[in-house]
Structure formats: C-alpha cells, structure tokens
Design an enzyme around this catalytic site. Sequence first.
Site, short mmCIF file in Angstrom:
data_model
loop_
_atom_site.label_atom_id
_atom_site.label_comp_id
_atom_site.label_asym_id
_atom_site.label_seq_id
_atom_site.Cartn_x
_atom_site.Cartn_y
_atom_site.Cartn_z
N GLU A 173 0.83 -1.20 0.00
CA GLU A 173 0.00 0.00 0.00
C GLU A 173 0.86 1.25 0.00
OE1 GLU A 173 -3.02 0.34 2.90
OE2 GLU A 173 -3.90 -1.62 2.49
N ASP A 225 -8.96 2.47 8.49
CA ASP A 225 -8.97 3.69 7.68
C ASP A 225 -9.83 4.77 8.34
OD1 ASP A 225 -7.43 2.42 5.79
OD2 ASP A 225 -9.13 1.90 4.51
N HIS A 245 -5.25 0.45 -2.02
CA HIS A 245 -5.59 -0.91 -1.61
C HIS A 245 -5.10 -1.85 -2.70
CE1 HIS A 245 -9.19 0.07 1.30
NE2 HIS A 245 -8.01 0.41 1.80
N HIS A 257 -4.54 6.75 0.22
CA HIS A 257 -3.81 5.49 0.28
C HIS A 257 -4.39 4.51 -0.73
CE1 HIS A 257 -7.06 4.25 3.07
NE2 HIS A 257 -6.69 3.00 2.84
ZN ZN Z 1 -7.47 1.25 3.55
#
Ligand code: ZN
Length: 131
Positions: free
Chosen positions: A28, A86, A75, A73
């Site tokens: 990530e 999150d 995934h 961010h």
């Molecule tokens: Zn996430």
Amino acid sequence: MSAKPIKGIAHDTLTFILEVSKSTAPNEFAGLLRAENGIITEVLVLPGTTSSEVSAVMRLFMLPMISIAGSVHSHPTPNARPSMHDLAMFVRTGNCHIIVGFPYTEDSWRCYDVNGERRELSVIDIDFEQV
Ligand code: ZN
C-alpha cells in the site's frame, strides 16, 4: 486543519497518485493531501511511513504543523471501501480521503469524508507552470 472547503484535485496530482499506487503495489501507498485555494495539488509522504501488504501505517506524530486537507492510500484489491482502521485514521487527517483500488486507473479511486461517506471530488486541469 484547512478551513477552505475542498472542491477538487488537480489532474496531475491524481495522475501522480495513480502512478505511485501502481508502482508500490502489492504494497500500500499512503500519504497526506495538501490543498491550495480549495484544490488538492500536493501529496505529502511522511518520513517513517511503512508499507506492507497488510496496511500502510502513517506515523502521524511526525506530522508537521501544516494544514492537511485529507489523506490518500491505496488498496491492493479492487475494494476501495474504507476499513475500520482507515476510518480511525480519517478522523485525524482532514475531511477528504482518497482510496485507490486495483488496477489504479482513473475509474478505480473513490473519495470519502471524515465519516467514511462517499463525497464528490472534481478532477481539475491546472497548468502548474502558470502558478
Ligand atoms: Zn485502507
């Protein structure tokens, strides 16, 4: 926190996010978003950010004293919905949160507010050379 409402993200900034997400995969990528005049133009990757296939952990205690519009961010899967982890991070980092899911195209990202509800985010073409 920035007082100006966020109305969009610069197209070049979005392209950067998608490219970094792709090159970081399957790990990530995570960063913070900065805005100018209500438009997200900057991605801040904090020193000490660690990345793994499980999650990208931002060391928020390293956050400098600057205004943050939100977070971004990626995934490693097509699921771009925020996890419980999150949501806990959203609360601390502004009101505009981008999650990019596989395959990291212009159709595979979503934006959420501080509560994890979908929100609109326009993609705006800006000529950075004029700034
Ligand atoms: Zn996430």
